[in-house]
Design an enzyme around this catalytic site. Structure first.
Site, PDB file in Angstrom:
ATOM      1  N   GLU A 156       3.038  -8.942   6.429  1.00 44.54           N
ATOM      2  CA  GLU A 156       2.681  -9.585   5.057  1.00 44.54           C
ATOM      3  C   GLU A 156       4.045 -10.051   4.242  1.00 44.54           C
ATOM      4  OE1 GLU A 156      -0.313  -8.224   1.497  1.00 44.54           O
ATOM      5  OE2 GLU A 156       0.136  -6.712   3.081  1.00 44.54           O
TER       6      GLU A 156
ATOM      7  N   LYS B  42     -10.333   0.786  -5.962  1.00 46.01           N
ATOM      8  CA  LYS B  42      -9.851   0.867  -4.312  1.00 46.01           C
ATOM      9  C   LYS B  42      -8.455   1.547  -4.563  1.00 46.01           C
ATOM     10  CE  LYS B  42      -7.266  -1.965  -1.177  1.00 46.01           C
ATOM     11  NZ  LYS B  42      -6.836  -3.369  -0.611  1.00 46.01           N
TER      12      LYS B  42
END
Length: 404
Positions: free
Chosen positions: A205, A155
């Protein structure tokens, strides 16, 4: 340290913002503003500047306490690159206010932008430049997917930027107030970076908090844009929760967070399944990881062990960093770093620096990124980054449909 009486609202704190070396931070725990720099955390003498950062901050806090500060805290921002120095100070003055939203308050239910509380009526006062443009970004995504298919990566997170140039400059205090008012459960922040630059944003976040022995981290990965139509919005949320691509992306992040925290904790609880959370602009897959810190492990020690998570960099980390450097046409600076605070007892709160921008003079550089895995579609990633720009663009009072 000079502690002013508690104020009624965070808006009170933002009146006249910024002042010298100002810092603003609002979270579910409360809001505060600091002014003045009693002591600046010194730069590292090491090439890997983040490695000794917890020790440098602890030493600076100890020095401030020994010099007479009653409750010193270190505040500021830490950049993405491990070789870059942080912008952290121990302030002269701290003022506090209640949280923008109570702990049981619902997140924003309506993704449609309200009448903008900030921004000129004449939208011609703004000029927006894309770096890179959607076509170039889609090509970077295709190149990243090819690297993943070749086994070089699992990723990588690729970002793009918008430069918003405002005739007459940007007003930081009203813009931060607009961000806070749009999504009161977000982590809203503004930090003086020096040289006339201010980092500001509203991040969804939490990287990590430490309160006494309790540790909480809340990685987000896997996202979908909100819809103004309630039925379509529900379908998008359900599709995100069922998406194999997004659940794979999310699992990579959660596994990395757990692996980083385990050596620093005496206990750790990692839920097996993600949950959905929503902001005004996006749906996200979310996992709340909780643990107990080992003796002597500070919030910043936890944060630097976690940074960068695959949610903002990728995996393997060094291969992802290399891909980012080759595929993104700019230095990220403080974007996808962390921003927050730590006190002299080692407690603190650090959030991931996303949904943000850096203001300097008449320029405001905005950033948004997307996690790229083997199943990523370039057009979908362009759309996702466009949706993520909406947090900042809505606060500016600009059109948000195509992030232009």
């Amino acid at each position: 340290m000079i502690l002013a009486p508690d104020l009624a609202t965070a808006e009170d704190l933002l009146a006249g913002y910024p002042g010298p070396a100002s810092f603003f931070f609002a979270s579910p725990r409360g809001a505060f503003r600091t002014d003045g720099a009693y002591l600046t955390v010194p730069p590292s003498l090491r090439p890997d500047a983040h490695a000794d950062l917890p020790g440098r901050v602890a030493a600076a806090l100890g020095l401030a306490r020994a010099a007479g500060h009653e409750s010193p805290i270190a505040v500021g921002a830490i950049p993405f690159a491990p070789t870059a120095d942080a912008a952290l100070v121990i302030p002269e003055r701290v003022r506090r206010a209640a949280p923008l939203a109570g702990p049981d308050a619902a997140p924003p239910d309506d993704p449609r932008p309200p009448a903008p509380p900030y921004g000129p009526a004449d939208r011609g006062a703004y000029r927006v430049e894309e770096v890179p443009g959607p076509g170039e970004y889609a090509e970077a995504v295709r190149r990243a997917v090819a690297r993943i298919e070749d086994g070089e990566l699992r990723k990588v997170v690729l970002s793009r930027a918008l430069r918003v140039v405002a005739r007459g400059g940007h007003e930081i205090g009203p813009l931060v107030a607009a961000l806070a008012g749009r999504d009161p459960r977000a982590y809203t922040f503004a930090a003086d970076l020096g040289g006339g630059r201010t980092l500001l944003g509203a991040s969804p976040e939490l990287l990590v908090t430490r309160t006494g022995g309790k540790v909480v981290a809340n990685p987000l990965a896997g996202s979908a844009p909100r819809s103004a139509d309630p039925e379509e919005d529900r379908r998008r949320a359900e599709a995100l929760l069922a998406s194999a691509k997004d659940r794979h992306e999310h699992a990579l992040v959660v596994d990395a967070v757990a692996d980083a925290l385990r050596p620093l904790c005496t206990a750790l609880d990692v839920p097996a399944e993600p949950e959905l959370i929503r902001t005004a602009a996006m749906w996200h897959l979310s996992t709340v990881v909780e643990g107990v810190a080992a003796p002597g492990v500070t919030s910043l020690a936890l944060a630097t062990a976690l940074h960068p998570t695959p949610a903002v960099c990728g995996t393997p980390v060094e291969a992802a960093r290399t891909a980012i450097a080759e595929l993104e046409p700019y230095d990220r600076g403080f974007y996808t770093g962390m921003v927050g605070w730590e006190d002299a007892d080692g407690d603190g709160e650090w959030v991931v620096t996303i949904r943000c921008g850096v203001a300097e003079g008449d320029r405001l550089d905005l950033y948004a990124g997307a996690g790229i895995v083997g199943a990523s579609d370039p057009a979908a990633e362009v759309a996702e980054t466009g949706a993520k720009f909406r947090t900042m663009l809505t606060a500016l009072g600009l059109e948000t449909a195509d992030a232009r």
